[in-house]
Design a protein around this motif. Structure first.
Motif, PDB file in Angstrom:
ATOM      1  N   MET A 152       0.855  -1.184   0.000  1.00 35.85           N
ATOM      2  CA  MET A 152       0.000   0.000   0.000  1.00 35.85           C
ATOM      3  C   MET A 152       0.891   1.233   0.000  1.00 35.85           C
ATOM      4  O   MET A 152       1.925   1.256   0.659  1.00 35.85           O
ATOM      5  CB  MET A 152      -0.891   0.013   1.249  1.00 35.85           C
ATOM      6  N   PRO A 153       0.501   2.266  -0.715  1.00 40.68           N
ATOM      7  CA  PRO A 153       1.319   3.487  -0.728  1.00 40.68           C
ATOM      8  C   PRO A 153       1.182   4.244   0.595  1.00 40.68           C
ATOM      9  O   PRO A 153       0.201   4.094   1.319  1.00 40.68           O
ATOM     10  CB  PRO A 153       0.713   4.299  -1.880  1.00 40.68           C
ATOM     11  N   TYR A 154       2.190   5.053   0.890  1.00 36.40           N
ATOM     12  CA  TYR A 154       2.117   5.927   2.049  1.00 36.40           C
ATOM     13  C   TYR A 154       1.271   7.136   1.665  1.00 36.40           C
ATOM     14  O   TYR A 154       1.414   7.681   0.572  1.00 36.40           O
ATOM     15  CB  TYR A 154       3.516   6.370   2.478  1.00 36.40           C
ATOM     16  N   VAL A 155       0.392   7.563   2.561  1.00 40.09           N
ATOM     17  CA  VAL A 155      -0.501   8.686   2.308  1.00 40.09           C
ATOM     18  C   VAL A 155       0.037   9.897   3.061  1.00 40.09           C
ATOM     19  O   VAL A 155       0.249   9.837   4.283  1.00 40.09           O
ATOM     20  CB  VAL A 155      -1.944   8.367   2.743  1.00 40.09           C
ATOM     21  N   ILE A 203      13.744   1.678  18.086  1.00 38.19           N
ATOM     22  CA  ILE A 203      12.761   0.653  17.741  1.00 38.19           C
ATOM     23  C   ILE A 203      12.918   0.309  16.265  1.00 38.19           C
ATOM     24  O   ILE A 203      13.255   1.162  15.448  1.00 38.19           O
ATOM     25  CB  ILE A 203      11.309   1.088  18.051  1.00 38.19           C
ATOM     26  N   PRO A 204      12.663  -0.959  15.911  1.00 36.06           N
ATOM     27  CA  PRO A 204      12.784  -1.348  14.515  1.00 36.06           C
ATOM     28  C   PRO A 204      11.671  -0.730  13.678  1.00 36.06           C
ATOM     29  O   PRO A 204      10.544  -0.568  14.147  1.00 36.06           O
ATOM     30  CB  PRO A 204      12.667  -2.874  14.551  1.00 36.06           C
ATOM     31  N   TYR A 205      12.002  -0.369  12.466  1.00 37.52           N
ATOM     32  CA  TYR A 205      11.029   0.214  11.539  1.00 37.52           C
ATOM     33  C   TYR A 205      11.259  -0.386  10.163  1.00 37.52           C
ATOM     34  O   TYR A 205      12.392  -0.503   9.707  1.00 37.52           O
ATOM     35  CB  TYR A 205      11.196   1.744  11.474  1.00 37.52           C
ATOM     36  N   ARG A 206      10.187  -0.766   9.511  1.00 35.41           N
ATOM     37  CA  ARG A 206      10.262  -1.325   8.157  1.00 35.41           C
ATOM     38  C   ARG A 206       9.652  -0.344   7.190  1.00 35.41           C
ATOM     39  O   ARG A 206       8.464  -0.035   7.267  1.00 35.41           O
ATOM     40  CB  ARG A 206       9.530  -2.654   8.085  1.00 35.41           C
ATOM     41  N   GLN A 207      10.450   0.195   6.281  1.00 34.84           N
ATOM     42  CA  GLN A 207       9.949   1.045   5.200  1.00 34.84           C
ATOM     43  C   GLN A 207       9.499   0.082   4.109  1.00 34.84           C
ATOM     44  O   GLN A 207      10.319  -0.573   3.473  1.00 34.84           O
ATOM     45  CB  GLN A 207      11.059   1.988   4.708  1.00 34.84           C
ATOM     46  N   GLU A 208       8.201  -0.057   3.943  1.00 37.01           N
ATOM     47  CA  GLU A 208       7.655  -1.065   3.033  1.00 37.01           C
ATOM     48  C   GLU A 208       7.942  -0.773   1.563  1.00 37.01           C
ATOM     49  O   GLU A 208       8.177  -1.691   0.785  1.00 37.01           O
ATOM     50  CB  GLU A 208       6.144  -1.221   3.245  1.00 37.01           C
ATOM     51  N   ILE A 209       7.850   0.480   1.163  1.00 34.00           N
ATOM     52  CA  ILE A 209       8.163   0.853  -0.216  1.00 34.00           C
ATOM     53  C   ILE A 209       9.038   2.103  -0.178  1.00 34.00           C
ATOM     54  O   ILE A 209       8.980   2.878   0.774  1.00 34.00           O
ATOM     55  CB  ILE A 209       6.894   1.124  -1.069  1.00 34.00           C
ATOM     56  N   THR A 210       9.843   2.272  -1.188  1.00 33.70           N
ATOM     57  CA  THR A 210      10.644   3.484  -1.260  1.00 33.70           C
ATOM     58  C   THR A 210       9.697   4.671  -1.258  1.00 33.70           C
ATOM     59  O   THR A 210       8.719   4.695  -1.997  1.00 33.70           O
ATOM     60  CB  THR A 210      11.513   3.470  -2.536  1.00 33.70           C
ATOM     61  N   GLY A 211       9.939   5.614  -0.383  1.00 35.99           N
ATOM     62  CA  GLY A 211       9.023   6.740  -0.286  1.00 35.99           C
ATOM     63  C   GLY A 211       9.588   7.867   0.532  1.00 35.99           C
ATOM     64  O   GLY A 211      10.648   7.750   1.146  1.00 35.99           O
TER      65      GLY A 211
END
Length: 188
Positions: free
Chosen positions: A17-20, A49-57
């Motif tokens: 899903m895209p970031y809004v 804290i761990p963070y996952r950037q799901e799509i380049t954005g």
């Protein structure tokens, strides 16, 4: 090569899903911030804290939610992942006051590639913040198996001593696993 990069970018758009813009995104590895759950942070301590950037954005800001304000500041930043532990500092987003309650944003406009990262918050005082806790998920595993009382053994982040006046360190020194951490978020 550019063909492979274009294919990966297309696959990201199809599968994620895209970031809004204007919305906050939390660490997808963690459970939601505890309803009503707060923690007093420790001055001259950095929480990661761990963070996952799901799509380049693009990111517009990093944020924390102060539940009880105390005169002081928080510095927010982003670290690379190094095989499941915080690696090197990528960027310091800036500082914001913790003297009043509410969601506190610090502008951090950049685009980051999809992947694993660590969100960091470093404090010079001890305000209370809304928190993530390990009651629901052992994001970083457990150090032992205990039938009752998992909450003190389910790890969701790290803390490290880090003198606020010196800024965020290039790499966290001797980070310690923790089962509760301030809720840090990314704003698209």
């Amino acid at each position: 090569d550019t063909t492979a990069a274009a294919a990966r970018a297309t696959l990201e758009v199809i599968t994620r899903m895209p970031y809004v813009a204007g919305r906050y995104y939390t660490a997808p590895f963690n459970s939601r911030a505890s309803q009503g759950g707060t923690m007093a942070v420790v001055a001259n301590t950095m929480y990661l804290i761990p963070y996952r950037q799901e799509i380049t954005g693009s990111m517009a800001a990093l944020a924390v939610s102060v539940s009880t304000g105390v005169a002081g500041n928080v510095r927010l930043g982003l670290y690379a992942d190094s095989a499941g532990v915080p690696g090197t500092l990528i960027a310091t987003a800036g500082t914001i006051s913790t003297s009043t309650s509410g969601v506190k944003d610090v502008v951090y406009t950049t685009s980051i590639p999809a992947g694993n990262y660590w969100l960091a918050a470093q404090f010079d005082a001890a305000p209370s913040l809304h928190k993530y806790d390990g009651a629901d998920h052992a994001v970083l595993g457990m150090t032992s198996v205990v039938v009752a009382g998992f909450s003190s053994d389910t790890h969701i982040g790290y803390s490290a001593s880090a003198t606020y006046a010196s800024g965020l360190p290039s790499t966290p020194a001797s980070p310690t696993l923790i089962y509760a951490a301030p809720a840090i978020a990314v704003k698209a």
